[in-house]
Scaffold this motif. Structure first.
Motif, PDB file in Angstrom:
ATOM      1  N   ARG A 407     -45.923  47.713  44.832  1.00 13.94           N
ATOM      2  CA  ARG A 407     -45.555  47.847  46.244  1.00 13.94           C
ATOM      3  C   ARG A 407     -46.782  48.038  47.126  1.00 13.94           C
ATOM      4  N   ALA A 408     -46.604  47.732  48.405  1.00 16.56           N
ATOM      5  CA  ALA A 408     -47.664  47.957  49.378  1.00 16.56           C
ATOM      6  C   ALA A 408     -47.863  49.452  49.577  1.00 16.56           C
ATOM      7  N   VAL A 409     -49.123  49.858  49.732  1.00 21.29           N
ATOM      8  CA  VAL A 409     -49.462  51.255  49.981  1.00 21.29           C
ATOM      9  C   VAL A 409     -50.169  51.324  51.326  1.00 21.29           C
ATOM     10  N   ARG A 410     -49.588  52.079  52.267  1.00 20.06           N
ATOM     11  CA  ARG A 410     -50.111  52.087  53.625  1.00 20.06           C
ATOM     12  C   ARG A 410     -50.860  53.375  53.976  1.00 20.06           C
ATOM     13  N   THR A 411     -51.006  54.264  53.019  1.00 17.15           N
ATOM     14  CA  THR A 411     -51.719  55.503  53.284  1.00 17.15           C
ATOM     15  C   THR A 411     -53.212  55.281  53.046  1.00 17.15           C
ATOM     16  N   PRO A 412     -54.065  56.257  53.405  1.00 19.92           N
ATOM     17  CA  PRO A 412     -55.502  56.081  53.164  1.00 19.92           C
ATOM     18  C   PRO A 412     -55.878  55.989  51.689  1.00 19.92           C
ATOM     19  N   SER A 413     -54.950  56.287  50.777  1.00 17.13           N
ATOM     20  CA  SER A 413     -55.252  56.307  49.339  1.00 17.13           C
ATOM     21  C   SER A 413     -55.035  54.958  48.674  1.00 17.13           C
ATOM     22  N   LYS A 414     -55.242  53.871  49.406  1.00 15.34           N
ATOM     23  CA  LYS A 414     -54.913  52.542  48.860  1.00 15.34           C
ATOM     24  C   LYS A 414     -55.633  52.262  47.544  1.00 15.34           C
ATOM     25  N   TRP A 415     -56.944  52.486  47.521  1.00 14.31           N
ATOM     26  CA  TRP A 415     -57.712  52.171  46.312  1.00 14.31           C
ATOM     27  C   TRP A 415     -57.384  53.145  45.194  1.00 14.31           C
ATOM     28  N   GLN A 416     -57.297  54.438  45.532  1.00 11.22           N
ATOM     29  CA  GLN A 416     -57.043  55.443  44.495  1.00 11.22           C
ATOM     30  C   GLN A 416     -55.725  55.202  43.779  1.00 11.22           C
ATOM     31  N   THR A 417     -54.697  54.755  44.528  1.00 18.19           N
ATOM     32  CA  THR A 417     -53.382  54.578  43.899  1.00 18.19           C
ATOM     33  C   THR A 417     -53.379  53.435  42.890  1.00 18.19           C
ATOM     34  N   ARG A 418     -54.376  52.563  42.945  1.00 19.66           N
ATOM     35  CA  ARG A 418     -54.441  51.444  41.994  1.00 19.66           C
ATOM     36  C   ARG A 418     -55.232  51.830  40.740  1.00 19.66           C
ATOM     37  N   GLN A 419     -55.670  53.095  40.640  1.00 20.33           N
ATOM     38  CA  GLN A 419     -56.411  53.558  39.471  1.00 20.33           C
ATOM     39  C   GLN A 419     -55.490  54.406  38.590  1.00 20.33           C
ATOM     40  N   PRO A 420     -55.744  54.408  37.262  1.00 19.38           N
ATOM     41  CA  PRO A 420     -55.000  55.347  36.407  1.00 19.38           C
ATOM     42  C   PRO A 420     -55.221  56.781  36.889  1.00 19.38           C
TER      43      PRO A 420
END
Length: 456
Positions: A407-420
């Protein structure tokens, strides 16, 4: 076609959006699309409307068509960069942001989005220097300067220069303060009113006042406390739809606050519950559970429980000084009445803790579920299993891999959420200890979590 009129409507939409008037902004973008047709601002208006409606694939097609016809359109590059970063296409997003800045140096604030697409390394030749030079761009607006300071701070943090990083984070906060102040005393009084109004007697009546629909899962807490990670975890479950940050209870809560005791009557609560369930139903009509990750719903946990006594409220906790430091380093929508540094942020945090302690003692333990960020990152599987069970869902192993969430992530944590799931953000404050300033007052909470026992 009237491209000049389209531009006027588009810029008006951008302005009112910055002021926090989303619906009015969308109306302006529709006018831009209608009056501009196939001209650049008409296409940009159409793209903004599609983005607001979560029609992201259509918006991407419009933006790419716009750039094919007008490759020097900085705004189109910037919008496409945002869309690509939300879906994890970070390399192309970085290129879009870089092109936007090269074409229009007054968009230097886009460096903020560029540096958040991945970690800055020593191989990013000259990036830090280019950003520092951009601060001197003639005519650079305060909003762009603020984001640029935060971008330089983030890059310096990545490179291990914490003194330089904090210098720019503090400078960004000074720019924010120039556009308005936060009244900590007034906020504390509002918290007192919420605590007094949400009495044990009111909660005892809750099962007879609201709708016993268990589909909502509200994820609350201070910003930067792990709410995005928790939503990514829960929404990996095949029976869960993700709602993102919904503004529903902020709007309905303000009305409830104005009404006083009349807001606790069944008609008001029933309408609020039914309206909210309709919103969730439109987001994910076939889902057994739907998440709402608006952190500031921590203000309205009492109202939400009375209106929807079977809803799950998941409170995310993180060590106070780490949370505050992360807030200090992050860009928030300018319309948000929220301090990002100084004694005001410390006072806000204390008021938040006071209100959460009230919810912790007053709400049922099986409805008010607490998740500790430090424990989640230390022992992910047992904590995640507890979260899923508390939401009334059967276990599904996909929830262990939130980094795979498409899903799309619109918070400032975009990159972090794609990491384990990682632990490098635990005790980050230690790197900044000499420069904490007023945030040092939160160090009392740095060795253990806020008072109270986890109930998840």
């Amino acid at each position: 076609m009237l491209p000049s009129l389209a531009e006027a409507w588009f810029r008006a939409g951008s302005l009112v959006y910055e002021l926090g008037h989303r619906d009015e902004a969308i109306a302006c973008f529709r006018r831009a699309a209608a009056s501009g047709g196939k001209a650049s601002f008409g296409r940009l208006g159409k793209a903004r409307v599609l983005l607001s409606e979560d029609r992201n694939q259509e918006a991407e097609l419009v933006l790419r068509k716009t750039l094919a016809l007008d490759p020097k359109n900085a705004m189109a590059h910037d919008l496409l960069g945002h869309l690509l970063s939300e879906y994890g296409s970070f390399d192309e997003a970085r290129q879009c942001f870089q092109l936007a800045i090269e074409i229009a140096p007054l968009l230097a604030g886009s460096y903020y989005d560029l540096v958040r697409c991945r970690r800055v390394t020593s191989e990013d030749d000259g990036l830090l220097q280019r950003m520092e030079t951009a601060l001197a761009t003639p005519g650079l607006e305060a909003a762009q300067r603020l984001r640029l300071h935060l971008a330089i701070g983030k890059a310096a943090d990545d490179l291990g220069d914490y003194a330089l990083a904090m210098q720019h984070f503090d400078a960004a906060d000074a720019v924010r303060r120039g556009s308005g102040s936060f009244d900590s005393a007034a906020f504390s009084i509002e918290i007192d009113r919420l605590i007094a109004g949400c009495s044990p007697e009111l909660f005892a009546r809750a099962p007879g006042l609201g709708s016993c629909d268990a589909s909502p899962v509200l994820i609350i807490g201070m910003p930067r406390s792990g709410t995005t990670l928790v939503e990514q975890i829960i929404s990996m479950h095949p029976e869960v739809g993700a709602g993102g940050e919904l503004n529903f209870w902020n709007e309905r809560g303000a009305e409830w606050h104005r009404l006083g005791s009349a807001g606790n009557e069944t008609p008001f609560l029933a309408k609020a519950a039914n309206d909210y369930l309709r919103v969730l139903g439109r987001i994910a009509p076939k889902a057994a559970r739907v998440t709402d990750k608006m952190p500031f719903n921590f203000l309205w946990a009492g109202l939400i429980h009375v209106a929807l006594p079977c809803a799950s409220i998941v409170h995310c906790r993180r060590t106070a000084v780490d949370t505050a430091l992360s807030i200090h380093q992050t860009h928030f929508h300018p319309s948000l009445a929220f301090p990002t540094g100084g004694p005001e942020l410390v006072a806000y945090f204390r008021s938040y803790q006071r209100l959460i302690e009230h919810w912790r003692s007053a709400l049922p333990a099986d409805r008010f579920i607490e998740v500790d960020y430090e424990e989640l990152t230390r022992s992910p599987e047992p904590v995640i299993r507890g979260i899923i069970a508390a939401c009334g869902l059967a276990w599904h192993s996909a929830c262990l891999h939130p980094e795979s969430n498409p899903r799309a992530v619109r918070t400032p944590s975009k990159w972090q959420t794609r990491q384990p799931i990682y632990r490098t953000s635990v005790a980050r404050w230690r790197r900044y200890e000499p420069w904490l300033g007023p945030l040092r007052a939160l160090l009392d909470d740095s060795t253990e979590l806020d008072a109270g026992t986890t109930r998840s």
